[in-house]
Write a protein that holds these residues in place. Structure first.
Motif, PDB file in Angstrom:
ATOM      1  N   PHE A   1       6.026   7.865   3.618  1.00 44.63           N
ATOM      2  CA  PHE A   1       5.085   8.383   4.611  1.00 44.63           C
ATOM      3  C   PHE A   1       4.906   9.882   4.455  1.00 44.63           C
ATOM      4  O   PHE A   1       5.781  10.583   3.951  1.00 44.63           O
ATOM      5  CB  PHE A   1       5.597   8.073   6.025  1.00 44.63           C
ATOM      6  N   CYS A   2       3.768  10.377   4.950  1.00 47.26           N
ATOM      7  CA  CYS A   2       3.487  11.811   4.856  1.00 47.26           C
ATOM      8  C   CYS A   2       4.287  12.619   5.875  1.00 47.26           C
ATOM      9  O   CYS A   2       4.550  13.799   5.651  1.00 47.26           O
ATOM     10  CB  CYS A   2       1.990  12.080   5.004  1.00 47.26           C
ATOM     11  N   ASP A   3       4.677  11.992   6.987  1.00 49.30           N
ATOM     12  CA  ASP A   3       5.476  12.697   7.993  1.00 49.30           C
ATOM     13  C   ASP A   3       6.164  11.683   8.909  1.00 49.30           C
ATOM     14  O   ASP A   3       5.954  10.472   8.800  1.00 49.30           O
ATOM     15  CB  ASP A   3       4.623  13.680   8.799  1.00 49.30           C
TER      16      ASP A   3
ATOM     17  N   ARG B   1       0.844  -1.183   0.000  1.00 42.33           N
ATOM     18  CA  ARG B   1       0.000   0.000   0.000  1.00 42.33           C
ATOM     19  C   ARG B   1       0.886   1.241   0.000  1.00 42.33           C
ATOM     20  O   ARG B   1       1.849   1.321   0.750  1.00 42.33           O
ATOM     21  CB  ARG B   1      -0.883   0.004   1.245  1.00 42.33           C
ATOM     22  N   GLY B   2       0.574   2.178  -0.842  1.00 41.56           N
ATOM     23  CA  GLY B   2       1.354   3.402  -0.931  1.00 41.56           C
ATOM     24  C   GLY B   2       2.419   3.346  -2.009  1.00 41.56           C
ATOM     25  O   GLY B   2       3.062   4.330  -2.283  1.00 41.56           O
TER      26      GLY B   2
ATOM     27  N   SER C   1      -2.798   9.053   3.277  1.00 37.53           N
ATOM     28  CA  SER C   1      -2.861  10.420   2.737  1.00 37.53           C
ATOM     29  C   SER C   1      -2.070  10.508   1.434  1.00 37.53           C
ATOM     30  O   SER C   1      -1.055   9.839   1.256  1.00 37.53           O
ATOM     31  CB  SER C   1      -2.258  11.417   3.729  1.00 37.53           C
ATOM     32  N   GLU C   2      -2.552  11.370   0.540  1.00 40.22           N
ATOM     33  CA  GLU C   2      -1.843  11.583  -0.717  1.00 40.22           C
ATOM     34  C   GLU C   2      -0.510  12.270  -0.446  1.00 40.22           C
ATOM     35  O   GLU C   2      -0.436  13.216   0.348  1.00 40.22           O
ATOM     36  CB  GLU C   2      -2.694  12.436  -1.655  1.00 40.22           C
TER      37      GLU C   2
ATOM     38  N   ASP D   1       2.557   7.224  -4.011  1.00 40.35           N
ATOM     39  CA  ASP D   1       1.565   8.283  -4.123  1.00 40.35           C
ATOM     40  C   ASP D   1       0.701   8.420  -2.876  1.00 40.35           C
ATOM     41  O   ASP D   1      -0.023   9.387  -2.733  1.00 40.35           O
ATOM     42  CB  ASP D   1       0.694   8.096  -5.364  1.00 40.35           C
ATOM     43  N   ARG D   2       0.790   7.453  -1.962  1.00 42.33           N
ATOM     44  CA  ARG D   2       0.009   7.484  -0.718  1.00 42.33           C
ATOM     45  C   ARG D   2       0.893   7.086   0.454  1.00 42.33           C
ATOM     46  O   ARG D   2       1.778   6.245   0.327  1.00 42.33           O
ATOM     47  CB  ARG D   2      -1.162   6.509  -0.784  1.00 42.33           C
TER      48      ARG D   2
END
Length: 65
Positions: A48-50, A4-5, A23-24, A16-17
């Protein structure tokens, strides 16, 4: 098999996720990443987003940071 992602493309992997929250991800921004080696020796990459999502993912997979 992509996680995933991640999305497999010829010669590379694009993320992309966020692998933790879904999250995008902005393609023009730096993203924290992690790798996990499976029992079969296959290395999986995660973006990861953060840092908080990266840390939560590491706890879920019991990964040493």
């Amino acid at each position: 098999m992509a996680k995933r992602g991640a999305r497999d493309t010829p010669g590379d992997v694009e993320f992309d996720r966020c692998a933790n929250c879904g999250s995008e991800l902005g393609m023009d921004e730096w993203q924290p990443v992690s790798t996990v080696e499976g029992e079969d020796g296959v290395l999986s990459f995660y973006a990861f987003c953060d840092d908080a999502c990266r840390d939560a993912h590491a706890r879920d997979f019991d990964v040493e940071e």
